[in-house]
Design a protein around this motif. Structure first.
Motif, mmCIF file in Angstrom:
data_model
loop_
_atom_site.group_PDB
_atom_site.id
_atom_site.type_symbol
_atom_site.label_atom_id
_atom_site.label_comp_id
_atom_site.label_asym_id
_atom_site.label_seq_id
_atom_site.Cartn_x
_atom_site.Cartn_y
_atom_site.Cartn_z
ATOM 1 N N UNK A 16 -57.080 -19.758 -33.257
ATOM 2 C CA UNK A 16 -57.350 -21.096 -33.800
ATOM 3 C C UNK A 16 -58.850 -21.337 -33.863
ATOM 4 N N UNK A 17 -59.318 -21.784 -35.024
ATOM 5 C CA UNK A 17 -60.734 -22.103 -35.177
ATOM 6 C C UNK A 17 -61.054 -23.410 -34.458
ATOM 7 N N UNK A 18 -62.282 -23.491 -34.005
ATOM 8 C CA UNK A 18 -62.792 -24.759 -33.476
ATOM 9 C C UNK A 18 -63.796 -25.292 -34.484
ATOM 10 N N UNK A 21 -66.910 -19.200 -34.015
ATOM 11 C CA UNK A 21 -65.976 -19.980 -34.808
ATOM 12 C C UNK A 21 -64.701 -20.348 -34.078
ATOM 13 N N UNK A 22 -64.434 -19.704 -32.941
ATOM 14 C CA UNK A 22 -63.180 -19.925 -32.225
ATOM 15 C C UNK A 22 -63.403 -20.341 -30.769
ATOM 16 N N UNK A 23 -64.603 -20.786 -30.438
ATOM 17 C CA UNK A 23 -64.929 -21.012 -29.029
ATOM 18 C C UNK A 23 -65.099 -22.490 -28.691
ATOM 19 N N UNK A 24 -64.878 -22.789 -27.413
ATOM 20 C CA UNK A 24 -65.379 -24.007 -26.791
ATOM 21 C C UNK A 24 -66.414 -23.560 -25.772
ATOM 22 N N UNK A 34 -60.557 -30.963 -31.479
ATOM 23 C CA UNK A 34 -60.399 -29.803 -30.600
ATOM 24 C C UNK A 34 -60.743 -30.148 -29.156
ATOM 25 N N UNK A 35 -61.764 -30.989 -28.960
ATOM 26 C CA UNK A 35 -62.149 -31.367 -27.599
ATOM 27 C C UNK A 35 -61.169 -32.386 -27.038
ATOM 28 N N UNK A 72 -72.146 -27.288 -30.002
ATOM 29 C CA UNK A 72 -71.298 -26.223 -30.553
ATOM 30 C C UNK A 72 -72.096 -24.955 -30.814
ATOM 31 N N UNK A 73 -71.573 -23.863 -30.259
ATOM 32 C CA UNK A 73 -72.190 -22.547 -30.417
ATOM 33 C C UNK A 73 -72.169 -22.134 -31.883
ATOM 34 N N UNK A 74 -73.321 -21.637 -32.361
ATOM 35 C CA UNK A 74 -73.427 -21.041 -33.684
ATOM 36 C C UNK A 74 -73.865 -19.600 -33.499
#
Length: 517
Positions: free
Chosen positions: A327-329, A384-387, A175-176, A361-363
């Motif tokens: 889209x999930x990350x 779940x869907x963020x950068x 994703x990155x 990664x954000x949780x």
């Protein structure tokens, strides 16, 4: 019951346990104090590092977002006060290794021009009394000590270097990598963010999701405890006193020489007598200790310039969450990408804007930074869907932004953000770039006074005693046996994480030889 230390040096502790004698006493075991102890480990001097906390426990909660972020398990319960005298809980961690136990381990060098006078939107960022060439060899020392992974030649603002990174850059997860491609398609130049982790062949790092902001259960993060303090102790010339809080420095009658540090250890008084003393407690606590040790209220030790506590800087910082609901990350180790295209932008009318980097990664429990009222299921969907990004712009040193003590001796941080127009422009450009990259929803939140991991500037270095507290090698102008080896000496904040520069400067101070002369 006599005090015992973590290792034994003959003659260091008196039998009754109320006195410690050594050649060099270093107050603070974080990036500055830990690196300095390491650099002095074979100097022949007896060195004692004094840390108010203990070793951070290795336990399941090290990797628990609920424990670390929701409950603040490892964050100090100490209260500081803002300029309106409202209490806040600062982002400080009192353990061996200091704040590096939980930092993101992003370890970039300052740019060459960061050491020179730079015209910002609201004024001039002052020049340092040293130049990049003076500290460059020590950046190399620090990168090797802290196992920095990076890729030479990617960052358009990268300063010259005498050697390559010790280890190759950390590869982006899919994703990155897609984000990096999307940014390049916009004409931008993302790069592998320099980071200190043990990802060497056979190294301990497993690229988990609990690195940035968490203690490392595997000791795989390059913190000052693992990389500097432990090998320093193994030398046999360095001693560590934990659970020991220095409350004041006592001087001779003229105030020109420190005779002893007064401390408490496990609630009992302790005196530390040394030939030389080094403060490395962090910019706020270093300034507070100088103020507590001064000859009169409001006047600190070594404070003939009136600059002790003044010029507090902490960056303008914004937390950004870019979301693609489609889209999930599934990225696990996200903190690998940096962007400096606008770092030195002087054509926009705003002056230099600053640095952008991905965060860990954000949780869901960590997403509370977006707002306490947001329901947990929504936070989980967002995470779940963020950068997730951190945006940093330089702030200016001012006399109004300062560390002080109130009538009860408590820490007061007077801080009003400045140079905000460039930061707002950085947020706008980043938001636009992320939307173009396929993230239609971008949420941002600017950090406040309690987010102080980049604190600096409260006891600046300089050639002129009238305008600085210490000389270019950290020695106090007015106190012959007192040094400062943390970010308090920084004349400016630049716009990237200060950790590697703190470590490099500690190596430079040690190499100068005054401490062991």
């Amino acid at each position: 019951m006599p005090i015992t230390a973590t290792s034994s040096l003959p003659g260091l502790l008196r039998p009754d346990g109320d006195l410690v004698r050594c050649d060099i006493a270093i107050i603070g075991s974080g990036m500055g104090g830990g690196t300095l102890a390491y650099a002095l480990r074979e100097s022949g001097a007896s060195v004692v590092v004094i840390e108010r906390g203990d070793f951070l426990p290795r336990e399941y909660e090290n990797w628990s977002p609920e424990a670390v972020f929701t409950r603040g398990r490892y964050r100090s319960d100490e209260q500081w006060y803002d300029g309106a005298h409202q209490p806040f809980r600062p982002g400080v961690h009192y353990y061996v290794g200091g704040n590096t136990k939980v930092y993101g381990a992003t370890l970039p060098r300052f740019r060459e021009h960061d050491f020179e006078a730079v015209e910002l939107h609201e004024g001039v960022s002052p020049a340092w009394p040293i130049r990049y060439r003076d500290i460059e060899p020590h950046y190399t020392d620090a990168e090797y000590l802290y196992n920095v992974h990076g890729t030479r030649g990617q960052d358009p603002t990268d300063p010259w270097r005498s050697g390559d990174y010790p280890f190759p850059g950390v590869a982006h997860e899919p994703a990155i990598a897609r984000l990096a491609d999307a940014l390049r398609a916009q004409g931008l130049t993302p790069f592998d963010m320099p980071i200190g982790i043990d990802l060497r062949p056979g190294g301990a790092c497993v690229r988990c999701a609990t690195c940035d902001g968490f203690p490392c259960l595997l000791d795989a993060k390059s913190d000052a405890d693992v990389c500097a303090i432990r090998p320093a102790l193994a030398s046999g010339n360095v001693e560590l006193l934990t659970r020991t809080t220095v409350t004041r420095l006592r001087t001779d009658a003229n105030g020109t020489r420190v005779t002893e540090a007064l401390a408490t250890r496990d609630g009992r008084p302790l005196r530390i007598v040394a030939h030389r003393f080094v403060l490395a407690a962090g910019a706020v606590n270093t300034a507070a200790l100088l103020l507590r040790s001064g000859p009169a209220p409001g006047r600190g030790l070594a404070d003939g310039s009136g600059r002790v506590g003044a010029h507090y800087m902490v960056h303008n910082s914004t937390f950004a969450v870019a979301v693609d609901p489609r889209r999930r990350n599934d990225t696990v180790f996200q903190k690998t990408l940096g962007l400096n295209d606008w770092y030195a932008d002087s054509k926009s009318g705003y002056g230099p804007l600053g640095n952008v980097q991905t965060l860990g990664k954000l949780q869901a429990p960590m997403a509370r930074v977006l707002g306490r009222a947001v329901p947990k299921p929504i936070l989980a969907q967002v995470a779940g869907h963020s950068v997730d990004l951190y945006l940093t712009s330089e702030d200016l040193p001012t006399t109004a932004n300062r560390v002080a003590l109130d009538h009860a001796g408590r820490v007061v941080v007077h801080w009003s953000p400045n140079n905000l127009a460039p930061h707002r422009e950085l947020v706008r450009r980043t938001t636009d770039a992320m939307r173009r990259a396929g993230y239609p929803l971008v949420f941002t939140r600017r950090m406040g006074v309690a987010v102080n991991s980049h604190q600096c500037g409260t006891a600046v270095m300089g050639e002129d005693p009238a305008t600085s507290v210490v000389d270019p090698f950290g020695r106090a102008h007015e106190v012959a046996n007192l040094w400062i080896a943390d970010s308090a000496v920084f004349p400016s904040s630049a716009a990237v994480n200060p950790g590697l520069t703190i470590a490099a400067n500690a190596f430079r101070v040690a190499a100068h030889g005054q401490l062991t002369a």
